[in-house]
Design a protein around this motif. Structure first.
Motif, PDB file in Angstrom:
ATOM      1  N   GLY A  43      -7.689  -7.123 -16.920  1.00 36.95           N
ATOM      2  CA  GLY A  43      -8.579  -7.673 -15.995  1.00 36.95           C
ATOM      3  C   GLY A  43      -8.660  -7.018 -14.662  1.00 36.95           C
ATOM      4  N   ARG A  44      -7.488  -6.643 -14.216  1.00 38.63           N
ATOM      5  CA  ARG A  44      -7.282  -6.238 -12.650  1.00 38.63           C
ATOM      6  C   ARG A  44      -6.291  -5.116 -12.895  1.00 38.63           C
ATOM      7  NH1 ARG A  44      -9.781  -6.560  -8.341  1.00 38.63           N
ATOM      8  NH2 ARG A  44      -8.884  -5.761  -6.184  1.00 38.63           N
ATOM      9  N   ILE A  45      -6.403  -3.986 -12.472  1.00 39.10           N
ATOM     10  CA  ILE A  45      -5.469  -2.823 -12.608  1.00 39.10           C
ATOM     11  C   ILE A  45      -5.029  -2.358 -11.056  1.00 39.10           C
ATOM     12  CG2 ILE A  45      -5.145  -0.359 -13.401  1.00 39.10           C
ATOM     13  CD1 ILE A  45      -7.518  -1.096 -15.348  1.00 39.10           C
ATOM     14  N   VAL A  46      -3.702  -2.421 -10.929  1.00 36.39           N
ATOM     15  CA  VAL A  46      -3.249  -1.968  -9.701  1.00 36.39           C
ATOM     16  C   VAL A  46      -2.102  -1.011  -9.884  1.00 36.39           C
ATOM     17  CG1 VAL A  46      -2.354  -2.901  -7.636  1.00 36.39           C
ATOM     18  CG2 VAL A  46      -3.447  -4.372  -8.877  1.00 36.39           C
ATOM     19  N   LEU A  47      -2.499   0.051  -8.913  1.00 38.07           N
ATOM     20  CA  LEU A  47      -1.483   1.158  -9.053  1.00 38.07           C
ATOM     21  C   LEU A  47      -0.730   1.374  -7.705  1.00 38.07           C
ATOM     22  CD1 LEU A  47      -4.518   2.155 -10.329  1.00 38.07           C
ATOM     23  CD2 LEU A  47      -2.909   3.967 -11.260  1.00 38.07           C
ATOM     24  N   SER A  48       0.290   1.875  -7.873  1.00 36.62           N
ATOM     25  CA  SER A  48       1.181   2.268  -6.507  1.00 36.62           C
ATOM     26  C   SER A  48       1.972   3.572  -6.571  1.00 36.62           C
ATOM     27  CB  SER A  48       1.863   1.285  -6.169  1.00 36.62           C
ATOM     28  OG  SER A  48       2.589   1.333  -4.784  1.00 36.62           O
ATOM     29  N   ASP A  49       2.370   4.266  -5.869  1.00 37.73           N
ATOM     30  CA  ASP A  49       3.234   5.396  -5.755  1.00 37.73           C
ATOM     31  C   ASP A  49       3.883   5.705  -4.485  1.00 37.73           C
ATOM     32  OD1 ASP A  49       2.927   8.144  -7.724  1.00 37.73           O
ATOM     33  OD2 ASP A  49       3.570   8.491  -5.374  1.00 37.73           O
ATOM     34  N   ARG A  50       5.094   5.985  -4.329  1.00 37.85           N
ATOM     35  CA  ARG A  50       5.900   6.335  -3.101  1.00 37.85           C
ATOM     36  C   ARG A  50       5.167   7.241  -2.230  1.00 37.85           C
ATOM     37  NH1 ARG A  50      10.719   3.801  -3.197  1.00 37.85           N
ATOM     38  NH2 ARG A  50      11.577   3.393  -5.190  1.00 37.85           N
ATOM     39  N   ASP A  51       4.363   8.397  -2.850  1.00 32.21           N
ATOM     40  CA  ASP A  51       3.580   9.370  -2.030  1.00 32.21           C
ATOM     41  C   ASP A  51       2.349   8.638  -1.472  1.00 32.21           C
ATOM     42  OD1 ASP A  51       2.394  11.589  -1.152  1.00 32.21           O
ATOM     43  OD2 ASP A  51       3.416  13.040  -2.546  1.00 32.21           O
ATOM     44  N   GLU A  52       2.531   8.907  -0.031  1.00 32.50           N
ATOM     45  CA  GLU A  52       0.952   8.283   0.594  1.00 32.50           C
ATOM     46  C   GLU A  52       0.019   9.367   0.136  1.00 32.50           C
ATOM     47  OE1 GLU A  52      -0.707   7.473   5.268  1.00 32.50           O
ATOM     48  OE2 GLU A  52       1.489   8.248   4.850  1.00 32.50           O
ATOM     49  N   ALA A  53       0.070  10.527  -0.029  1.00 35.01           N
ATOM     50  CA  ALA A  53      -1.220  11.492  -0.155  1.00 35.01           C
ATOM     51  C   ALA A  53      -1.708  11.039  -1.760  1.00 35.01           C
ATOM     52  CB  ALA A  53      -0.860  12.803  -0.393  1.00 35.01           C
ATOM     53  N   VAL A  54      -0.554  10.899  -2.733  1.00 38.37           N
ATOM     54  CA  VAL A  54      -0.958  10.542  -3.938  1.00 38.37           C
ATOM     55  C   VAL A  54      -1.977   9.229  -4.157  1.00 38.37           C
ATOM     56  CG1 VAL A  54      -0.142   9.746  -6.277  1.00 38.37           C
ATOM     57  CG2 VAL A  54       0.860  11.751  -5.003  1.00 38.37           C
ATOM     58  N   ARG A  55      -1.351   8.189  -3.166  1.00 38.20           N
ATOM     59  CA  ARG A  55      -2.030   7.096  -2.960  1.00 38.20           C
ATOM     60  C   ARG A  55      -3.477   7.200  -2.562  1.00 38.20           C
ATOM     61  NH1 ARG A  55       2.940   5.228  -0.675  1.00 38.20           N
ATOM     62  NH2 ARG A  55       1.633   4.783   1.172  1.00 38.20           N
ATOM     63  N   ALA A  56      -3.606   8.076  -1.513  1.00 35.74           N
ATOM     64  CA  ALA A  56      -4.893   8.332  -1.028  1.00 35.74           C
ATOM     65  C   ALA A  56      -5.661   9.156  -1.817  1.00 35.74           C
ATOM     66  CB  ALA A  56      -4.715   9.167   0.209  1.00 35.74           C
ATOM     67  N   ARG A  57      -5.049  10.010  -2.698  1.00 37.46           N
ATOM     68  CA  ARG A  57      -6.050  10.591  -3.700  1.00 37.46           C
ATOM     69  C   ARG A  57      -6.637   9.709  -4.954  1.00 37.46           C
ATOM     70  NH1 ARG A  57     -10.175  13.606  -4.675  1.00 37.46           N
ATOM     71  NH2 ARG A  57     -10.057  14.894  -6.612  1.00 37.46           N
ATOM     72  N   ALA A  58      -5.641   8.760  -5.211  1.00 38.31           N
ATOM     73  CA  ALA A  58      -5.998   7.807  -6.366  1.00 38.31           C
ATOM     74  C   ALA A  58      -7.183   6.840  -5.867  1.00 38.31           C
ATOM     75  CB  ALA A  58      -4.763   6.964  -6.539  1.00 38.31           C
ATOM     76  N   ARG A  59      -7.174   6.562  -4.545  1.00 36.54           N
ATOM     77  CA  ARG A  59      -8.131   5.864  -3.741  1.00 36.54           C
ATOM     78  C   ARG A  59      -9.718   6.762  -4.058  1.00 36.54           C
ATOM     79  NH1 ARG A  59      -4.121   4.598   0.084  1.00 36.54           N
ATOM     80  NH2 ARG A  59      -3.576   2.462  -0.160  1.00 36.54           N
ATOM     81  N   GLU A  60      -9.733   7.965  -3.951  1.00 34.87           N
ATOM     82  CA  GLU A  60     -10.811   8.617  -3.792  1.00 34.87           C
ATOM     83  C   GLU A  60     -11.309   8.916  -5.272  1.00 34.87           C
ATOM     84  OE1 GLU A  60      -9.516  12.402  -2.168  1.00 34.87           O
ATOM     85  OE2 GLU A  60      -9.190  11.735  -0.060  1.00 34.87           O
ATOM     86  N   LEU A  61     -10.280   8.830  -6.077  1.00 32.15           N
ATOM     87  CA  LEU A  61     -10.789   9.039  -7.729  1.00 32.15           C
ATOM     88  C   LEU A  61     -11.196   7.795  -8.116  1.00 32.15           C
ATOM     89  CD1 LEU A  61      -7.843  11.256  -8.909  1.00 32.15           C
ATOM     90  CD2 LEU A  61     -10.172  11.973  -8.451  1.00 32.15           C
ATOM     91  N   GLY A  62     -10.913   6.545  -7.491  1.00 30.81           N
ATOM     92  CA  GLY A  62     -11.400   5.366  -8.126  1.00 30.81           C
ATOM     93  C   GLY A  62     -10.524   4.775  -9.343  1.00 30.81           C
ATOM     94  N   LEU A  63      -9.284   5.123  -9.296  1.00 27.90           N
ATOM     95  CA  LEU A  63      -8.540   4.892 -10.213  1.00 27.90           C
ATOM     96  C   LEU A  63      -8.037   3.330 -10.116  1.00 27.90           C
ATOM     97  CD1 LEU A  63      -5.802   7.757 -10.261  1.00 27.90           C
ATOM     98  CD2 LEU A  63      -7.535   7.225 -11.851  1.00 27.90           C
ATOM     99  N   GLY A  64      -8.229   2.570 -11.335  1.00 28.11           N
ATOM    100  CA  GLY A  64      -7.935   1.038 -11.268  1.00 28.11           C
ATOM    101  C   GLY A  64      -8.962   0.285 -10.356  1.00 28.11           C
ATOM    102  N   HIS A  65      -8.410  -0.945  -9.940  1.00 26.84           N
ATOM    103  CA  HIS A  65      -9.185  -1.699  -9.036  1.00 26.84           C
ATOM    104  C   HIS A  65      -8.691  -1.696  -7.576  1.00 26.84           C
ATOM    105  CE1 HIS A  65     -10.052  -3.419 -13.194  1.00 26.84           C
ATOM    106  NE2 HIS A  65     -11.310  -3.282 -12.790  1.00 26.84           N
ATOM    107  N   GLU A  66      -7.333  -1.349  -7.748  1.00 29.00           N
ATOM    108  CA  GLU A  66      -6.727  -1.277  -6.316  1.00 29.00           C
ATOM    109  C   GLU A  66      -5.534  -0.560  -6.092  1.00 29.00           C
ATOM    110  OE1 GLU A  66      -3.940  -4.892  -4.044  1.00 29.00           O
ATOM    111  OE2 GLU A  66      -5.500  -5.571  -5.380  1.00 29.00           O
ATOM    112  N   ILE A  67      -5.420  -0.049  -4.968  1.00 32.03           N
ATOM    113  CA  ILE A  67      -4.149   0.759  -4.743  1.00 32.03           C
ATOM    114  C   ILE A  67      -3.179   0.219  -3.878  1.00 32.03           C
ATOM    115  CG2 ILE A  67      -3.178   3.198  -4.058  1.00 32.03           C
ATOM    116  CD1 ILE A  67      -4.976   3.236  -6.378  1.00 32.03           C
ATOM    117  N   ALA A  68      -2.107  -0.162  -4.138  1.00 33.42           N
ATOM    118  CA  ALA A  68      -0.922  -0.945  -3.282  1.00 33.42           C
ATOM    119  C   ALA A  68      -0.167  -0.253  -2.562  1.00 33.42           C
ATOM    120  CB  ALA A  68      -0.309  -2.009  -4.262  1.00 33.42           C
ATOM    121  N   GLU A  69       0.149  -0.557  -1.408  1.00 31.74           N
ATOM    122  CA  GLU A  69       1.186   0.271  -0.468  1.00 31.74           C
ATOM    123  C   GLU A  69       2.552   0.457  -1.169  1.00 31.74           C
ATOM    124  OE1 GLU A  69       0.134   2.209   2.138  1.00 31.74           O
ATOM    125  OE2 GLU A  69      -1.936   1.669   1.217  1.00 31.74           O
TER     126      GLU A  69
END
Length: 315
Positions: A43-69
């Protein structure tokens, strides 16, 4: 071009999990996110990564529903958590997220080494949290959040290695999740998995890394000639040797007993071929090549040769 629902896998009317947390946004993590979102596996997909640049790119790509810090934030209230990190980091991440894991949650991973991961993760699990290790035997030489695509696991094996006594419902739901992405699921012990993968995956990667390094070090051949005259076999080696170095460093360090056993057997067989070449024993060479050709044909017949053109892209 056909849509994913026509050519990939059926979209579920109801998700398997309410909240899915994916820790690590590389090839496997991003592919799971694509597939789970597209096929309504969570129902809801949340992703996270230690690398801030990777998290930013995941947001740009619209991966899942949420990118957690943080990973701790990502796993709060999650029903299914998948560690998509190098095997050497699984224990550390498990310790980090343990305080936020809710009773009944299913923790999993995607590493190609299982016994060491089980030993590293299990001591950190809170009461009531189930651990069902998984290994999707799928991948490409590419890495990072841009590398993922939803059909990566289609008709590929995913091996589950639940420790003895693992809740049967947790195993069944994990199996259902991977089958929902089109994977073929097999269950075996962690020890047996590591022995099988040592010969089918780990040793070939070690050989590939070594032969490409040997070619690069060869003084009589320039680098441009290696690139220019690469035949199909060497191109295959360079593709394998382009795999993520951190991931494979951890694989060899954490499955060293099985890899060393397979490397010893390989060295013995290589000595036989060496003698055959040295003494002109064509019969031995022909018998060996005939036997290995039959194995290759068996792999193709089972559908485990998957061309890049099978990648699913939305129309």
């Amino acid at each position: 071009m056909t849509t994913s629902s026509e050519s990939f896998a059926p979209r579920r009317s109801e998700p398997i999990f309410g909240r899915l947390a994916i820790i690590g946004i590389g090839l496997i993590g991003s592919s799971i996110a694509h597939a789970a979102k597209e096929l309504n596996l969570a129902g809801r997909i949340v992703l996270s990564d230690r690398d801030e640049a990777v998290r930013a790119r995941a947001r740009e790509l619209g991966l899942g529903h949420e990118i957690a810090e943080t990973a701790l934030e990502a796993v709060r209230d999650a029903d299914h958590i998948i560690l998509c990190v190098p095997v050497g980091a699984c224990g550390v991440v498990a310790a980090e997220i343990a305080p936020a894991l809710k009773p009944g949650a299913i923790l999993s991973d995607v590493g190609s080494v299982k016994n060491a991961v089980v030993e590293a993760v299990m001591p950190h699990l809170p009461e009531g949290v189930h651990f069902v290790p998984a290994h999707p035997v799928a991948g490409t030489e590419n890495s990072g959040p841009d590398a993922g695509f939803p059909s990566l696991f289609l008709n590929r094996w995913c091996i589950l290695t639940p420790p003895e006594g693992t809740d049967a419902t947790a195993i069944a739901r994990t199996r259902q999740f991977w089958e929902g992405m089109g994977a073929l699921v097999e269950i075996m012990t962690a020890q047996h998995h590591d022995l099988v993968l040592a010969i089918t995956s780990h040793l070939p990667h070690l050989i590939a890394y070594n032969i490409v390094g040997t070619a690069e070090d060869l003084a009589a051949v320039t680098q441009s000639e290696v690139i220019k005259f690469s035949a199909g076999g060497f191109r295959d080696f360079t593709r394998i040797a382009a795999s993520d170095p951190t991931m494979w460093r951890d694989v060899f360090l954490h499955n060293k007993e099985a890899v060393l056993e397979m490397l010893g057997r390989f060295s013995e067989d290589l000595s036989v071929l060496t003698r055959a070449i040295r003494f002109g024993d064509g019969e031995t060479l022909h018998k060996h090549f005939t036997r290995t050709r039959a194995i290759r044909r068996g792999i193709v017949a089972l559908g485990q040769e998957k061309p890049e053109t099978e990648k699913l892209r939305k129309s």
